[in-house]
Design an enzyme around this catalytic site. Structure first.
Site, PDB file in Angstrom:
ATOM      1  N   ARG A  34      47.869  32.795  32.521  1.00  0.00           N
ATOM      2  CA  ARG A  34      47.139  33.901  33.166  1.00  0.00           C
ATOM      3  C   ARG A  34      47.647  35.246  32.656  1.00  0.00           C
ATOM      4  O   ARG A  34      46.864  36.175  32.458  1.00  0.00           O
ATOM      5  CB  ARG A  34      47.257  33.793  34.686  1.00  0.00           C
ATOM      6  CG  ARG A  34      46.269  34.689  35.411  1.00  0.00           C
ATOM      7  CD  ARG A  34      46.207  34.391  36.897  1.00  0.00           C
ATOM      8  NE  ARG A  34      47.499  34.578  37.536  1.00  0.00           N
ATOM      9  CZ  ARG A  34      47.769  34.235  38.781  1.00  0.00           C
ATOM     10  NH1 ARG A  34      46.840  33.662  39.536  1.00  0.00           N
ATOM     11  NH2 ARG A  34      48.963  34.436  39.294  1.00  0.00           N
ATOM     12  N   LYS A  49      45.483  39.988  36.401  1.00  0.00           N
ATOM     13  CA  LYS A  49      46.517  40.501  37.308  1.00  0.00           C
ATOM     14  C   LYS A  49      47.084  41.792  36.706  1.00  0.00           C
ATOM     15  O   LYS A  49      48.174  41.808  36.133  1.00  0.00           O
ATOM     16  CB  LYS A  49      47.596  39.421  37.502  1.00  0.00           C
ATOM     17  CG  LYS A  49      48.212  39.454  38.877  1.00  0.00           C
ATOM     18  CD  LYS A  49      48.861  38.136  39.215  1.00  0.00           C
ATOM     19  CE  LYS A  49      49.841  38.255  40.361  1.00  0.00           C
ATOM     20  NZ  LYS A  49      49.293  38.789  41.592  1.00  0.00           N
ATOM     21  N   GLU A 107      37.784  38.214  47.742  1.00  0.00           N
ATOM     22  CA  GLU A 107      39.170  37.841  48.067  1.00  0.00           C
ATOM     23  C   GLU A 107      39.821  38.981  48.830  1.00  0.00           C
ATOM     24  O   GLU A 107      39.153  39.912  49.268  1.00  0.00           O
ATOM     25  CB  GLU A 107      39.929  37.483  46.796  1.00  0.00           C
ATOM     26  CG  GLU A 107      40.031  38.599  45.775  1.00  0.00           C
ATOM     27  CD  GLU A 107      40.912  38.223  44.579  1.00  0.00           C
ATOM     28  OE1 GLU A 107      41.855  37.438  44.727  1.00  0.00           O
ATOM     29  OE2 GLU A 107      40.664  38.757  43.490  1.00  0.00           O
TER      30      GLU A 107
END
Ligand code: PLP
Ligand code: COI
Length: 341
Positions: A82, A184, A220
């Site tokens: 990620r 992220k 989210e």
């Protein structure tokens, strides 16, 4: 190694300086070997890319003490993958996966006195991150980068631990369509700060963000994905191009199918459907699974049938199975657990 004298059971989700951190530098187009160092301070140019244009990406994972007393980390390979996606989206160099996993192991080993003992409810949180470090004044990617991993012992992300939380539907968006919601990047969290401070001032624990283009679908929170359980006991997880692909959520989907025999739906979830779910929760490395008791949409309250006192029964089974795997009480799927010592 003798453990530090820390009140493990009463730790919150905060920063405690530990002994060693890993640092590697990217200069002249290549990463150096990297090393563990003691200095927790960073000195950089006043014009560093990260300071001017927020060129920074990060990860979060945890080290656990198992029932047998080993120290393990959970799926660090997925954090490496990620981070790679995050770095590519922000025009940063990739930190190699094998070096990432090795650095994680080095940091945990060097700080093993800070890994909370089994049964305390605490864990050692690891924060890998990378940022542009050379002077950048025209808007462009940096040339030089630093990759670091520090560690800090942590307790529950929400104060009440496993007590259900109350969330509000946010009037703000955390991600733009075709933006950076799926990676992220520090900038996503900067975007969410005003929204979370506003939510806290109004007495809510967290925000529910809706999809930024139509505001009809559940996305989210600022730091976790959602999970829902239907009245006929299916696990439903929102799918969207602008949410972070949570490693916890992806693991829970597998746990639900393979360990609990549940039917799982990974799909768009309309906000309209929320009133019909039996259970809801947040999931993430920091949040683990935090149950939701109430969702408030501009004064309209939706109380989950599971109530404000405890996790719903299926959420509890998911929680017990996932944490059982992480703490070595339940056999893990192949490749999920990296033993450090
Ligand atoms: N969503 C956001 C915005 C997050 O910051 C996090 C935390 O990492 C998650 C979801 C959960 O992801 P993971 O389970 O990989 O920790
Ligand atoms: C994590 O769960 O690792 C996160 O990065 C969430 C963060 C907002 C604390």
């Amino acid at each position: 190694m003798e453990k530090k004298n820390i009140d493990w059971a009463n730790l919150g989700f905060g920063y405690v300086k530990t002994d060693k951190r890993f640092v590697a530098n990217f200069t002249n187009g290549a990463w150096d070997e990297g090393a563990l160092i003691e200095d927790d301070m960073i000195v950089m140019s006043e014009c560093a890319g990260v300071l001017q244009y927020a060129q920074t990406v990060f990860e979060g994972l945890k080290a656990y003490t198992t029932e047998k007393g080993n120290i393990v980390v959970f799926r660090p390979d997925l954090n490496a993958e990620r981070l790679e996606q995050s770095a590519l989206r922000l025009e940063m160099p990739v930190f190699p996966k094998d070096k990432f996993v090795d650095a994680v192991k080095q940091v945990v080993k060097a700080n093993s006195a800070y890994v909370p003992p089994y049964g305390t409810g605490a864990t050692l949180y690891l924060r890998p991150y990378m940022f542009g470090i050379n002077p950048v004044i025209g808007v462009k990617p940096a040339d030089d980068y630093q990759f670091r991993i520090f560690s800090t012992p942590v307790g529950p992300y929400f104060k009440g631990g496993a007590k259900p939380i109350t969330i509000k539907v946010s009037d703000f968006d955390r991600a733009a369509p075709h933006g950076t919601g799926h990676i992220k990047a520090g900038l996503n969290y900067a975007m969410s700060l005003h929204a979370i401070v506003t939510a806290h001032k109004e007495g809510f624990d967290e925000n529910m963000y809706l999809d930024p283009s139509t505001r009809t679908k559940v996305e989210e929170t600022g730091g976790a994905n959602f999970i829902f359980v239907t009245k006929d006991n299916k696990l439903v997880v929102p799918k969207s191009p602008s949410i972070l692909p949570s490693i916890t959520r992806r693991s829970l989907v597998q746990v639900a199918k393979d360990y609990l025999g549940l039917e799982v739906e990974e799909r768009e979830v309309l906000f309209e459907e929320v009133k019909d779910f039996a259970e809801a929760g947040l999931c993430g490395t920091a949040a683990v699974i935090s149950p939701i008791g109430k969702i408030v949409d501009h004064g309209k309250e939706f109380c989950l049938p599971s109530g404000m006192e405890q996790m719903g029964p299926t959420t509890k089974k998911l929680y017990d199975t996932l944490t059982g795997i992480q703490m070595g009480r339940i056999e893990a799927p192949k490749g999920w657990i990296e033993v450090i010592e």
